[in-house]
Enzyme design. Sequence first.
Site, mmCIF file in Angstrom:
data_model
loop_
_atom_site.group_PDB
_atom_site.id
_atom_site.type_symbol
_atom_site.label_atom_id
_atom_site.label_comp_id
_atom_site.label_asym_id
_atom_site.label_seq_id
_atom_site.Cartn_x
_atom_site.Cartn_y
_atom_site.Cartn_z
ATOM 1 N N GLY A 70 0.860 -1.182 0.000
ATOM 2 C CA GLY A 70 0.000 0.000 0.000
ATOM 3 C C GLY A 70 0.882 1.213 0.000
ATOM 4 O O GLY A 70 2.098 1.107 0.183
ATOM 5 N N CYS A 97 5.199 -6.121 1.501
ATOM 6 C CA CYS A 97 5.524 -4.692 1.537
ATOM 7 C C CYS A 97 4.793 -4.013 2.703
ATOM 8 O O CYS A 97 5.068 -4.305 3.855
ATOM 9 C CB CYS A 97 5.198 -4.056 0.192
ATOM 10 S SG CYS A 97 5.830 -2.382 0.048
ATOM 11 N N TYR A 98 3.864 -3.147 2.413
ATOM 12 C CA TYR A 98 3.128 -2.511 3.509
ATOM 13 C C TYR A 98 2.460 -3.565 4.399
ATOM 14 O O TYR A 98 2.452 -3.439 5.633
ATOM 15 C CB TYR A 98 2.060 -1.568 2.933
ATOM 16 C CG TYR A 98 1.254 -0.883 4.001
ATOM 17 C CD1 TYR A 98 1.769 0.218 4.676
ATOM 18 C CD2 TYR A 98 -0.009 -1.360 4.350
ATOM 19 C CE1 TYR A 98 1.044 0.826 5.679
ATOM 20 C CE2 TYR A 98 -0.748 -0.751 5.352
ATOM 21 C CZ TYR A 98 -0.208 0.345 6.013
ATOM 22 O OH TYR A 98 -0.926 0.946 7.002
ATOM 23 N N HIS A 185 8.236 -6.876 -3.479
ATOM 24 C CA HIS A 185 7.009 -7.230 -4.206
ATOM 25 C C HIS A 185 7.235 -8.527 -4.994
ATOM 26 O O HIS A 185 7.789 -8.488 -6.088
ATOM 27 C CB HIS A 185 6.625 -6.104 -5.174
ATOM 28 C CG HIS A 185 6.020 -4.928 -4.479
ATOM 29 N ND1 HIS A 185 4.683 -4.882 -4.133
ATOM 30 C CD2 HIS A 185 6.563 -3.774 -4.047
ATOM 31 C CE1 HIS A 185 4.430 -3.735 -3.519
ATOM 32 N NE2 HIS A 185 5.554 -3.046 -3.442
ATOM 33 N N GLU A 187 5.115 -10.188 -6.506
ATOM 34 C CA GLU A 187 4.140 -10.346 -7.593
ATOM 35 C C GLU A 187 4.580 -9.734 -8.915
ATOM 36 O O GLU A 187 3.990 -10.020 -9.947
ATOM 37 C CB GLU A 187 2.788 -9.755 -7.169
ATOM 38 C CG GLU A 187 2.719 -8.229 -7.073
ATOM 39 C CD GLU A 187 3.223 -7.663 -5.741
ATOM 40 O OE1 GLU A 187 3.929 -8.392 -5.011
ATOM 41 O OE2 GLU A 187 2.933 -6.495 -5.445
ATOM 42 N N ASP A 243 -14.326 -11.730 -24.629
ATOM 43 C CA ASP A 243 -15.152 -11.984 -23.444
ATOM 44 C C ASP A 243 -16.517 -12.562 -23.807
ATOM 45 O O ASP A 243 -16.944 -13.571 -23.244
ATOM 46 C CB ASP A 243 -15.319 -10.706 -22.618
ATOM 47 C CG ASP A 243 -13.982 -10.089 -22.250
ATOM 48 O OD1 ASP A 243 -12.974 -10.813 -22.313
ATOM 49 O OD2 ASP A 243 -13.951 -8.896 -21.916
ATOM 50 N N LYS A 391 -8.647 -11.651 -17.205
ATOM 51 C CA LYS A 391 -8.592 -11.787 -18.668
ATOM 52 C C LYS A 391 -7.719 -12.971 -19.111
ATOM 53 O O LYS A 391 -8.096 -13.704 -20.029
ATOM 54 C CB LYS A 391 -8.016 -10.497 -19.263
ATOM 55 C CG LYS A 391 -8.146 -10.398 -20.754
ATOM 56 C CD LYS A 391 -9.461 -9.763 -21.086
ATOM 57 C CE LYS A 391 -9.656 -9.558 -22.563
ATOM 58 N NZ LYS A 391 -10.883 -8.797 -22.817
#
Length: 536
Positions: A70, A97-98, A185, A187, A243, A391
């Site tokens: 964050g 992280c945060y 991070h 990710e 989609d 997606k």
Amino acid sequence: MAKEVGDHVSGSASNSANGPVLVVDYGAQYAQLIARRVREAQVYSEVVPHDTPVAEIAARNPAAIVLSGGPSSVYADGAPQVDPELFNAGIPVFGICYGFQAMTAALGGTVEHTGTREYGRTEVSISGDGGRLHNDLPGHHPVWMSHGDSVSKAPEGFQVTAGTKDTPVAAFESVERRFAGVQYHPEVVHSPHGQEVLRRFLHEIAGIRPQWTTSSIVDDTITALREQIGDRRAICGLSGGVDSAVAAALVQRAVGEQLTCVFVDHGLLRAGERAQVERDFVAATGVRLVTIDAVDRFLAALAGVTDPEEKRKIIGREFIRVFEQAARDLQAEAGAAGEQIDFLVQGTLYPDVVESGGGSGAANIKSHHNVGGLPDDLQFSLVEPLRALFKDEVRRVGLELGLPETIVHRQPFPGPGLGIRIIGEVTAGRLETLRAADAIAREELTAAGLDRDIWQCPVVLLADVRSVGVQGDGRTYGHPVVLRPVSSEDAMTADWTRLPYDVLEQISTRITNEVSDVNRVTLDVTSKPPGTIEWE
Ligand code: XMP
């Protein structure tokens, strides 16, 4: 407090919680990305806001909780805090992280404002055996950092497994309590071992079995669709995009002939797209398809219109009218057979659900912007089979269902289509010109293997501009087209793609040779902002 915290003794024991992994969003851009990475580790995950009460979180029986990064300092006024009760709920927790700092503060460790900030690529060094998360990874490896405050002391009973030059505690874990965290991070792609670290937390520390696979998504969705639709009937508007195609294919698998798809050809599509739907999609799925040829109607409605907003409004309005009429006709046809159509299938994706604040299971549902506001005599319940999916998952589901690559990997294309890529009035002739130029650009980009490297490449016809050129022996007075190749993560921001000169040359040569009326090809080298991706 520490002694009561997380009295679960588990290690690699299997996790019996059957709820999702909940990614608690502390307001950075990373929560959705973390949720995607969790799913890449084949574990289902959802994003929840940071102010979700612990009781509500626990009631979902989550397999684990991930506290995201964050923007705040844990000590800043109004900074979102972690309720220490979260650590008494017997749920495995991973702090990032945060979230790592908030976890530290809640569990009795120390977070300090050291004055040194780390942003961007940083090297971590593994401490000791690296623990469960970092064991066997390279002793020094790059990670992506973005923080001001640092953890200076881990909570009691935690093993510190990594540090950096400026941050002695960059990772810690307590396998026994099933808690762990990292300052960096994991990710983002700039942390090359991040996905493995996240995977180890989920599978090895939290003990979650990896079961979220494309085939499980397909099977579970089909079961749920059968339950929802039963023996009733549904319609689905196809746009040619990914989609709606995947949503329709899932519903077709689930209920077969009870689904009818409607494809409105408004004449603003690119070359070959109608055939892709009518021929390739139908061949792949066996879906029952009704095509409405509304080309003349749209052209008539757009005649004389040059203002882009007005064009958009006209295209949107005509689309709804045509779709409504088709739905009424199908309803009448069903009525004659003593049935009725109860459901409208839409391709709403998970990011739309998160961004519109509708959490999991929120039953009824914003109407989709493309087919919003149907009139009273056409009230359908919504079927949204992609509501839980990102997606990339939708694309994998599409491939699993046997949809053609051309549909599954289609780049974004605006609903109003080529109508907004002609600067000036839209006419049949101009559409033909633009379609030809666009087809060449697409062919050459595909041939050069660049489709996956670019986000999209609008080709724009400056129909109100003419300039002098020379071709063969003669002077020409033709239109320019603009190539707008962009690279982007989410279309919110974009950069112009540095296409190889030889590809640009090939596109330019072919367009000016093959498309009469076009005598110049130009390249847009504007980022977004300040430009947008489309011209209009
Ligand atoms: P802009 O031009 O705003 O485009 O930078 C951002 C992204 O949105 C797409 N786009 C649309 N997509 N309906 C859509 O479904 C629309 O009306 C529309 N207008 C723009 C555009 O292609 C780009 O990917």
